[in-house]
Design a protein around this motif. Structure first.
Motif, PDB file in Angstrom:
ATOM      1  N   MET A  43      68.886 -24.196 -81.111  1.00 47.46           N
ATOM      2  CA  MET A  43      70.046 -24.310 -82.107  1.00 47.46           C
ATOM      3  C   MET A  43      71.268 -23.370 -81.461  1.00 47.46           C
ATOM      4  O   MET A  43      71.193 -22.186 -81.239  1.00 47.46           O
ATOM      5  CB  MET A  43      69.421 -23.522 -83.478  1.00 47.46           C
ATOM      6  CG  MET A  43      70.453 -23.298 -84.536  1.00 47.46           C
ATOM      7  SD  MET A  43      69.620 -22.655 -86.052  1.00 47.46           S
ATOM      8  CE  MET A  43      69.158 -24.340 -86.821  1.00 47.46           C
ATOM      9  N   GLN A  64      75.676 -22.969 -85.773  1.00 48.04           N
ATOM     10  CA  GLN A  64      74.574 -23.757 -86.595  1.00 48.04           C
ATOM     11  C   GLN A  64      73.778 -22.636 -87.484  1.00 48.04           C
ATOM     12  O   GLN A  64      73.568 -22.733 -88.557  1.00 48.04           O
ATOM     13  CB  GLN A  64      73.932 -24.846 -85.741  1.00 48.04           C
ATOM     14  CG  GLN A  64      73.004 -25.621 -86.812  1.00 48.04           C
ATOM     15  CD  GLN A  64      73.468 -26.078 -88.207  1.00 48.04           C
ATOM     16  OE1 GLN A  64      74.514 -26.684 -88.110  1.00 48.04           O
ATOM     17  NE2 GLN A  64      72.848 -25.833 -89.478  1.00 48.04           N
ATOM     18  N   ALA A  65      73.376 -21.680 -86.699  1.00 45.94           N
ATOM     19  CA  ALA A  65      72.499 -20.703 -87.090  1.00 45.94           C
ATOM     20  C   ALA A  65      73.163 -19.796 -88.088  1.00 45.94           C
ATOM     21  O   ALA A  65      72.860 -19.445 -89.368  1.00 45.94           O
ATOM     22  CB  ALA A  65      72.000 -19.697 -85.888  1.00 45.94           C
ATOM     23  N   SER A  70      73.862 -21.642 -91.241  1.00 42.46           N
ATOM     24  CA  SER A  70      72.201 -21.595 -91.682  1.00 42.46           C
ATOM     25  C   SER A  70      71.992 -20.455 -92.622  1.00 42.46           C
ATOM     26  O   SER A  70      71.612 -20.439 -93.767  1.00 42.46           O
ATOM     27  CB  SER A  70      71.033 -22.039 -90.923  1.00 42.46           C
ATOM     28  OG  SER A  70      71.127 -23.234 -90.371  1.00 42.46           O
ATOM     29  N   PHE A  71      72.357 -19.389 -91.944  1.00 44.46           N
ATOM     30  CA  PHE A  71      72.168 -18.023 -92.658  1.00 44.46           C
ATOM     31  C   PHE A  71      73.092 -17.710 -93.634  1.00 44.46           C
ATOM     32  O   PHE A  71      72.759 -17.249 -94.612  1.00 44.46           O
ATOM     33  CB  PHE A  71      72.192 -16.748 -91.489  1.00 44.46           C
ATOM     34  CG  PHE A  71      70.912 -16.848 -90.485  1.00 44.46           C
ATOM     35  CD1 PHE A  71      69.653 -16.568 -91.200  1.00 44.46           C
ATOM     36  CD2 PHE A  71      71.272 -16.996 -89.073  1.00 44.46           C
ATOM     37  CE1 PHE A  71      68.562 -16.485 -90.282  1.00 44.46           C
ATOM     38  CE2 PHE A  71      70.070 -16.704 -88.480  1.00 44.46           C
ATOM     39  CZ  PHE A  71      68.823 -16.413 -89.119  1.00 44.46           C
ATOM     40  N   LEU A  79      70.299 -28.020 -94.055  1.00 49.41           N
ATOM     41  CA  LEU A  79      68.886 -27.111 -94.338  1.00 49.41           C
ATOM     42  C   LEU A  79      68.079 -28.179 -95.062  1.00 49.41           C
ATOM     43  O   LEU A  79      66.856 -28.259 -95.061  1.00 49.41           O
ATOM     44  CB  LEU A  79      69.065 -25.975 -95.141  1.00 49.41           C
ATOM     45  CG  LEU A  79      69.650 -24.723 -93.974  1.00 49.41           C
ATOM     46  CD1 LEU A  79      69.960 -23.648 -94.706  1.00 49.41           C
ATOM     47  CD2 LEU A  79      68.668 -24.360 -92.999  1.00 49.41           C
ATOM     48  N   THR A 106      65.081 -27.914 -88.718  1.00 52.35           N
ATOM     49  CA  THR A 106      66.084 -27.184 -88.801  1.00 52.35           C
ATOM     50  C   THR A 106      65.623 -25.979 -89.130  1.00 52.35           C
ATOM     51  O   THR A 106      66.135 -24.848 -88.422  1.00 52.35           O
ATOM     52  CB  THR A 106      67.178 -27.689 -89.724  1.00 52.35           C
ATOM     53  OG1 THR A 106      67.718 -28.884 -89.772  1.00 52.35           O
ATOM     54  CG2 THR A 106      68.242 -26.730 -89.705  1.00 52.35           C
ATOM     55  N   LEU A 107      64.770 -25.629 -90.103  1.00 50.42           N
ATOM     56  CA  LEU A 107      63.967 -24.405 -90.067  1.00 50.42           C
ATOM     57  C   LEU A 107      63.216 -23.902 -88.836  1.00 50.42           C
ATOM     58  O   LEU A 107      63.147 -22.636 -88.654  1.00 50.42           O
ATOM     59  CB  LEU A 107      63.142 -24.405 -91.406  1.00 50.42           C
ATOM     60  CG  LEU A 107      63.571 -24.369 -92.744  1.00 50.42           C
ATOM     61  CD1 LEU A 107      62.581 -24.350 -93.764  1.00 50.42           C
ATOM     62  CD2 LEU A 107      64.791 -23.390 -92.954  1.00 50.42           C
ATOM     63  N   ASP A 161      63.920 -24.690 -85.648  1.00 48.13           N
ATOM     64  CA  ASP A 161      65.041 -24.319 -84.877  1.00 48.13           C
ATOM     65  C   ASP A 161      65.589 -22.985 -85.167  1.00 48.13           C
ATOM     66  O   ASP A 161      65.881 -22.448 -84.376  1.00 48.13           O
ATOM     67  CB  ASP A 161      66.072 -25.498 -84.667  1.00 48.13           C
ATOM     68  CG  ASP A 161      65.649 -26.574 -84.242  1.00 48.13           C
ATOM     69  OD1 ASP A 161      64.764 -26.642 -83.476  1.00 48.13           O
ATOM     70  OD2 ASP A 161      66.356 -27.464 -84.207  1.00 48.13           O
ATOM     71  N   LEU A 162      65.667 -22.808 -86.632  1.00 42.44           N
ATOM     72  CA  LEU A 162      66.338 -21.382 -87.035  1.00 42.44           C
ATOM     73  C   LEU A 162      65.185 -20.210 -86.526  1.00 42.44           C
ATOM     74  O   LEU A 162      65.790 -19.169 -86.066  1.00 42.44           O
ATOM     75  CB  LEU A 162      66.545 -21.342 -88.462  1.00 42.44           C
ATOM     76  CG  LEU A 162      67.557 -20.202 -88.977  1.00 42.44           C
ATOM     77  CD1 LEU A 162      68.751 -20.218 -88.325  1.00 42.44           C
ATOM     78  CD2 LEU A 162      67.694 -20.514 -90.579  1.00 42.44           C
TER      79      LEU A 162
END
Length: 122
Positions: free
Chosen positions: A7, A11-12, A15-16, A68, A86-87, A89-90
């Motif tokens: 990731m 993008q991280a 997401s956060f 997400l 995605t989760l 990858d996070l």
């Protein structure tokens, strides 16, 4: 995880940022529990104590824009589901360099989590 699948930091961060809010974090956790089948927007609102539909729509939109969650229509309902990849990858982004990249436990956890596809079993 191979670098091409890693990731990206931007993008991280997105997401956060999306889950750094109480209602959105609660929604993500509910949708993780719901699994591949997801949950209708109305059910999400009910489980959040009857928040106004416009507020729930705002939060769902923020999570969807961050990549997400995803939505699908089922009759008259809109069903929301977590995008498990995605989760995964996070989590991998956070743990990628655990123990200087030599932790068999972290590697195993990342590998197992990455196998979860989270798709409905129609």
């Amino acid at each position: 995880m191979e670098p091409s699948r890693m990731m990206a930091e931007q993008q991280a961060l997105a997401s956060f940022a999306a889950i750094a809010q109480e209602t959105r974090l609660r929604i993500i956790r509910m949708l993780v529990v719901a699994g591949a089948d997801g949950m209708a927007a109305g059910t999400i609102a009910e489980q959040l104590g009857g928040e106004a539909p416009s507020r729930i729509s705002f939060h769902l939109n923020q999570l969807e824009q961050a990549g997400l969650i995803e939505s699908r229509r089922d009759g008259r309902s809109i069903i929301y589901s977590v995008i498990f990849s995605t989760l995964s990858d996070l989590v991998a982004f956070l743990m990628h360099d655990c123990c200087q990249g030599h932790c068999k436990y972290c590697d195993r956890a990342i590998e197992l989590f990455a196998k979860c596809e989270g798709r409905p079993s129609d």
